[in-house]
Enzyme design. Structure first.
Site, PDB file in Angstrom:
ATOM      1  N   CYS A 112       0.821  -1.201   0.000  1.00  0.00           N
ATOM      2  CA  CYS A 112       0.000   0.000   0.000  1.00  0.00           C
ATOM      3  C   CYS A 112       0.864   1.263   0.000  1.00  0.00           C
ATOM      4  O   CYS A 112       1.533   1.550  -0.976  1.00  0.00           O
ATOM      5  CB  CYS A 112      -0.975  -0.051   1.170  1.00  0.00           C
ATOM      6  SG  CYS A 112      -2.417   1.016   0.988  1.00  0.00           S
ATOM      7  N   HIS A 113       0.880   2.037   1.077  1.00  0.00           N
ATOM      8  CA  HIS A 113       1.678   3.264   1.161  1.00  0.00           C
ATOM      9  C   HIS A 113       3.107   3.020   1.663  1.00  0.00           C
ATOM     10  O   HIS A 113       3.929   3.930   1.636  1.00  0.00           O
ATOM     11  CB  HIS A 113       0.975   4.290   2.053  1.00  0.00           C
ATOM     12  CG  HIS A 113      -0.224   4.900   1.414  1.00  0.00           C
ATOM     13  ND1 HIS A 113      -1.447   4.266   1.386  1.00  0.00           N
ATOM     14  CD2 HIS A 113      -0.389   6.070   0.760  1.00  0.00           C
ATOM     15  CE1 HIS A 113      -2.316   5.027   0.750  1.00  0.00           C
ATOM     16  NE2 HIS A 113      -1.703   6.132   0.353  1.00  0.00           N
TER      17      HIS A 113
END
Length: 187
Positions: A112-113
């Site tokens: 994800c991030h």
């Protein structure tokens, strides 16, 4: 499956704001595969998880990142979460800890991030990765080859986009940790 990662020591680096499911599902799967897992953080005491924008559970920190040595671990997992990743990439000890896994050719998995931290550590130039789509420009600017796929594996580096990609992310993370060090996993 329990013996697949028997005795492998895996660090999970995270802080407050971690996307809880991106921590708990890989943590539980790696433990079930026999790995010895440790929560490493710049945050003392506990880390607060989130379910998107809603507060989740707290998790006990096993080791402060300032005291952590990548040489004592076989692999690193970086759960996502916007706040988590943004805070970690601003923490010098966290960035150095991530970079040291690449210097030692050890598997690293980021979802994800979390690839923001990889860009900050300067370890994505020439590497194939994916991430949450909003990070594409940052990763390309850091020299990565970005693609929109559920999981991308590049010589010990595993990346995925979002929670729905967790099954593929976990399977490839277990596979790469099981294989051990990768010569192509470098700074």
């Amino acid at each position: 499956m329990a013996a697949q990662l028997a005795g492998k020591k895996v660090a999970f680096l995270m802080t407050d704001g971690v996307e809880q499911v991106e921590f708990t599902e890989p943590w539980n799967a790696l433990r079930a595969a026999g790995a010895l897992v440790s929560l490493v953080s710049p945050t003392a005491g506990t880390v607060l998880g989130f379910d998107h924008r809603e507060k989740g559970d707290t998790f006990d920190v096993d080791l402060p990142v300032a005291d952590a040595d990548a040489g004592t671990f076989d692999a690193l997992v970086l759960p996502g979460g916007v706040v988590n990743a943004d805070h970690l990439r601003m923490d010098e000890a966290s960035v150095a800890f991530v970079r040291s896994f690449f210097e030692q050719h050890k598997p690293v998995a980021a979802i994800c991030h979390a690839p923001w931290l990889l860009a900050e550590a300067g370890v994505v130039r020439g590497r194939s990765v994916t991430s949450y789509p909003s990070l594409k420009t940052d990763l390309v600017n850091a020299g990565a080859h970005w693609s929109d796929e559920e999981v991308v594996v590049d010589q010990g580096l595993v990346t995925s986009r979002r929670p729905k990609d967790l099954p593929a992310f976990i399977a490839k993370t277990i596979e790469e940790i099981g294989e051990g060090e990768h010569a192509g996993q470098t700074v």
